[in-house]
Design an enzyme around this catalytic site. Structure first.
Site, PDB file in Angstrom:
ATOM      1  N   HIS A 138      54.509 117.125  78.669  1.00 33.00           N
ATOM      2  CA  HIS A 138      54.792 115.685  78.607  1.00 33.00           C
ATOM      3  C   HIS A 138      53.728 114.963  77.764  1.00 33.00           C
ATOM      4  O   HIS A 138      54.039 114.250  76.814  1.00 33.00           O
ATOM      5  CB  HIS A 138      54.826 115.113  80.030  1.00 33.00           C
ATOM      6  CG  HIS A 138      55.079 113.640  80.092  1.00 33.00           C
ATOM      7  ND1 HIS A 138      56.306 113.118  80.416  1.00 33.00           N
ATOM      8  CD2 HIS A 138      54.272 112.576  79.858  1.00 33.00           C
ATOM      9  CE1 HIS A 138      56.245 111.795  80.378  1.00 33.00           C
ATOM     10  NE2 HIS A 138      55.010 111.436  80.054  1.00 33.00           N
ATOM     11  N   GLU A 139      52.475 115.186  78.106  1.00 33.66           N
ATOM     12  CA  GLU A 139      51.387 114.504  77.386  1.00 33.66           C
ATOM     13  C   GLU A 139      51.320 114.960  75.929  1.00 33.66           C
ATOM     14  O   GLU A 139      50.986 114.188  75.036  1.00 33.66           O
ATOM     15  CB  GLU A 139      50.042 114.724  78.089  1.00 33.66           C
ATOM     16  CG  GLU A 139      49.959 114.161  79.507  1.00 33.66           C
ATOM     17  CD  GLU A 139      50.439 112.719  79.649  1.00 33.66           C
ATOM     18  OE1 GLU A 139      50.360 111.955  78.671  1.00 33.66           O
ATOM     19  OE2 GLU A 139      50.930 112.377  80.747  1.00 33.66           O
TER      20      GLU A 139
ATOM     21  N   HIS B 270      53.741 112.938  73.864  1.00 37.42           N
ATOM     22  CA  HIS B 270      53.157 111.661  73.426  1.00 37.42           C
ATOM     23  C   HIS B 270      52.196 111.925  72.261  1.00 37.42           C
ATOM     24  O   HIS B 270      52.149 111.179  71.291  1.00 37.42           O
ATOM     25  CB  HIS B 270      52.321 111.041  74.550  1.00 37.42           C
ATOM     26  CG  HIS B 270      53.124 110.375  75.627  1.00 37.42           C
ATOM     27  ND1 HIS B 270      54.040 109.394  75.375  1.00 37.42           N
ATOM     28  CD2 HIS B 270      53.119 110.541  76.978  1.00 37.42           C
ATOM     29  CE1 HIS B 270      54.579 108.980  76.527  1.00 37.42           C
ATOM     30  NE2 HIS B 270      54.030 109.667  77.510  1.00 37.42           N
TER      31      HIS B 270
ATOM     32  N   HIS C  32      53.682 112.658  68.915  1.00 39.26           N
ATOM     33  CA  HIS C  32      54.301 111.423  68.422  1.00 39.26           C
ATOM     34  C   HIS C  32      53.253 110.591  67.679  1.00 39.26           C
ATOM     35  O   HIS C  32      53.518 109.990  66.656  1.00 39.26           O
ATOM     36  CB  HIS C  32      54.868 110.626  69.607  1.00 39.26           C
ATOM     37  CG  HIS C  32      55.741 109.469  69.215  1.00 39.26           C
ATOM     38  ND1 HIS C  32      56.055 108.455  70.074  1.00 39.26           N
ATOM     39  CD2 HIS C  32      56.370 109.165  68.045  1.00 39.26           C
ATOM     40  CE1 HIS C  32      56.850 107.581  69.459  1.00 39.26           C
ATOM     41  NE2 HIS C  32      57.040 107.984  68.239  1.00 39.26           N
TER      42      HIS C  32
HETATM   43 ZN   LIG Z   1      54.418 109.461  79.582  1.00 40.26          ZN
END
Ligand SMILES: [Zn+2]
Length: 649
Positions: free
Chosen positions: A441-442, A445, A448
């Site tokens: 998940h991290e 980010h 991105h």
């Molecule tokens: Zn998040």
């Protein structure tokens, strides 16, 4: 010269240096505003880079305060906050800057590229959403509203906190503790008059523990009733908050608060968000009913609101008893990290190369990121728990990819922070599967932010990305942590070297989707409620009627009338989610949709994955996610794929 800043933060001189940066910034703003002709290059770029430099200076302090907290970091951090706030408030109310931006946009629109136009539009929007451009009387009223709103939010949370703390349920009969974990029992144990008793409260995790594992239905009912009827005085606060938000939105030129909130988000309007939520609701209902029937089967009587968590847990245990400890040896931290790098390499053709440099802790490491052999970014991983680190997991962006005022390219960097079990010389750090999901998940980010090819830092990477789209890349990557083909790249038993068996992966996926349609209905109930009460001014009774109306479709068990859930909905009345709670589901749909395109194309070599890199990741905040998503998928988002991801047919 290195493309990356050296991580440093001199606490002794921090405030002094900060003040001199701000002083020179203030001078620079005056100077820039004085210039007779202002254009993008001379004015906007200079302002942007000036702010960027301040960020670059400040980020190491806030990072350090979170990961290597000490009395000194706290002191310097607390001291610096009001200084920064005062500076940025002044800037955000400087109407000359607003006018300059508007003039530049008007005069140069035909010669500016889309990134530059977006920078101007977002800055102008920022001024206008705060009302800085309006006349004095209106501005004064807006300020009064803001002050009152924050008082009310504060009272809302305080009432909730007081009510939470005021209640306790004392258990004296040990029989009533059956089924609870020993650790929960130990946490509840108290000495009273030389007698051992057990205290349960409305605080987490005490409340959840009894509702999930406590056998005595009467006790569960008492706890439940106390929990859902907390802070009745918040009903009046809600009335006032809704009225103020409505007034504020109208003063700023919007029809209502929903329109105000959505104006800076990806979602177009109230109707499109409502359609989206109601469509999900309709498609989840029949499976949710089936799920409830399953739970009902193992209950000896008709299920009540205070029974569902308890019997759901019993059913879960019966169907998939997942033993975390059996999974952990397959998720040794180093092999997970390297496996994730390898996965990203095969999916996007990006490479991670370890850098030798001294950082804030010996357990923190940095890596250079190469995209198709070109050095593009740097990432700092600090994954293990320690005393001086705050809990949780997050990505913190530092440098942003851009071209500076001298025309030189600057590269991006970011920190990934987690709290995984610490490794020692003798024992490796073994993760739970949840930790693996968190890391993905991290990292979603992070890439991105890092893989941006945007030249304007204010809309590069995660900068300028709409609030309801921010979780799209993180959830997209997170989904792969359940994918057999991906897990098998790194989930190898650290001692026996055995690759994780299919049945173990299958169990993870099925347990993730356990009662998912019921969970979906709850989230949709919250989201629809949040939207519907923010489109006008409502009394307490009207708020209740709106909620009851939604529950006719979303609640499968009749909610008791004493349940005043709204009085505890702090996310929207004391937090930043007002007319925005739908964002969770919104971003999930984008991510599930993109994810299944990649899956259906066989993951590695997927064309959608390449397009996702080139359009969404490289595009950062330079266009609305609405636009980027359509460029990527050539159509609107497909909600069926979110249902598929949740195992809802
Ligand atoms: Zn998040």
């Amino acid at each position: 010269m290195s493309k990356f800043l050296k991580f440093k933060c001199d606490l002794d001189t921090f405030i002094e240096d900060l003040n001199s940066i701000l002083e020179s910034n203030n001078k620079k703003v005056k100077q820039l505003l004085k210039a007779e002709t202002k254009n993008y290059a001379s004015f906007v770029k200079s302002m942007q880079m000036m702010e960027e430099k301040l960020e670059l200076y400040f980020t190491p302090l806030s990072h350090l305060n979170s990961v290597n907290n000490s009395e000194q970091t706290q002191e310097v951090y607390t001291q610096s906050l009001p200084i920064i706030t005062e500076y940025s408030t002044k800037l955000s109310q400087n109407i000359e800057i607003y006018t300059a931006y508007k003039d530049i946009l008007k005069n140069e629109k035909s010669s500016l590229n889309h990134e530059q136009i977006r920078v101007l539009e977002l800055n102008i929007e920022h001024f206008e959403l705060s009302g800085a451009h309006l006349d004095k009387k209106i501005k004064q009223r807006l300020e009064e509203i803001n002050i009152r709103k924050s008082e009310l939010s504060n009272n809302f949370s305080q009432n909730l906190l007081d009510a939470t703390n005021a209640y306790e349920y004392i258990i004296t009969d040990k029989k009533d503790l059956e089924g609870l974990a020993q650790s929960d029992i130990d946490a509840a144990e108290i000495e009273d008059d030389g007698e051992t008793k057990y205290k349960f409260t409305l605080q987490m995790p005490s409340y959840i523990a009894y509702m999930t594992y406590g056998k005595n239905a009467e006790i569960r009912e008492s706890l439940y009733k106390a929990y859902v009827s907390r802070a009745p005085q918040n009903a009046e606060i809600i009335e006032e908050i809704l009225a103020l938000k409505d007034e504020m939105s109208r003063l700023l030129g919007f029809k209502n608060y929903v329109e105000y909130s959505l104006s800076s988000k990806m979602a177009e309007d109230e109707k499109s968000v409502l359609n989206f939520l109601e469509n999900l609701l309709e498609n989840s209902q029949s499976q949710a009913k089936k799920e409830l029937a399953e739970v009902q089967k193992i209950a000896p009587h008709k299920l009540q609101s205070f029974d569902t968590a308890y019997y759901s847990e019993l059913l879960k245990k019966e169907q998939y008893d997942i033993d975390e400890e059996k999974y952990r040896p397959y998720f040794e931290q180093k092999s997970v990290v390297n496996g994730m790098f390898e996965f990203l390499n095969r999916l996007f053709d990006i490479k991670f190369v370890k850098v030798e440099e001294e950082l804030w802790d010996t357990k923190a490491f940095s890596y250079d990121v190469y995209v198709q052999e070109k050095l593009t970014a740097r990432v700092y991983l600090d994954l293990e728990a320690r005393k001086s680190k705050r809990g949780g997991a997050w990505m913190h962006n530092w440098q942003a990819h851009c071209v500076d005022e001298k025309g030189e390219e600057q590269l991006a960097s970011a920190f990934v922070v987690c709290n995984f079990p610490a490794s020692t010389d003798k024992t490796p750090s073994l993760l739970r599967h949840d930790d693996v999901v968190t890391l993905f998940h991290e990292m979603g980010h992070t890439i991105h932010h890092l893989l941006s090819s945007v030249n304007e830092n204010e809309v590069s990477g995660v900068n300028g990305v709409e609030w309801d789209a921010v979780e799209y890349p993180s959830q997209f990557l997170e989904n792969f942590a359940y994918e057999p083909k991906v897990l098998k790249m790194f989930a190898t038993h650290y001692e026996s070297k055995e690759i994780i068996p299919d049945e173990m992966i299958d169990k993870l996926v099925r347990s993730k989707n356990f009662l998912s349609a019921m969970g979906m209905l709850r989230q949709l109930e919250f989201s629809i409620f949040d939207l519907k009460i923010h489109n006008g001014v409502y009394t307490q009774d009207e708020v209740q009627n709106i909620l009851d109306g939604i529950r006719e479709k979303s609640a499968l068990i009749k909610t008791p009338t004493y349940n005043k859930f709204q009085n505890g909905f702090a996310h929207i009345f004391a937090g930043g989610y007002a007319a925005g709670y739908y964002s969770y589901k919104w971003a999930e749909v984008l991510s599930a949709d993109t994810f299944y395109s990649v899956i259906d194309e066989g993951i590695f070599g997927s064309k959608t994955a390449k397009d996702y890199l080139n359009i969404v990741l490289k595009g950062g905040g330079s266009k609305s996610m609405q636009v980027l998503f359509k460029e990527l998928m050539k159509r609107e988002a497909d909600t069926d794929r979110l249902l598929r991801l949740n195992g809802i047919h």
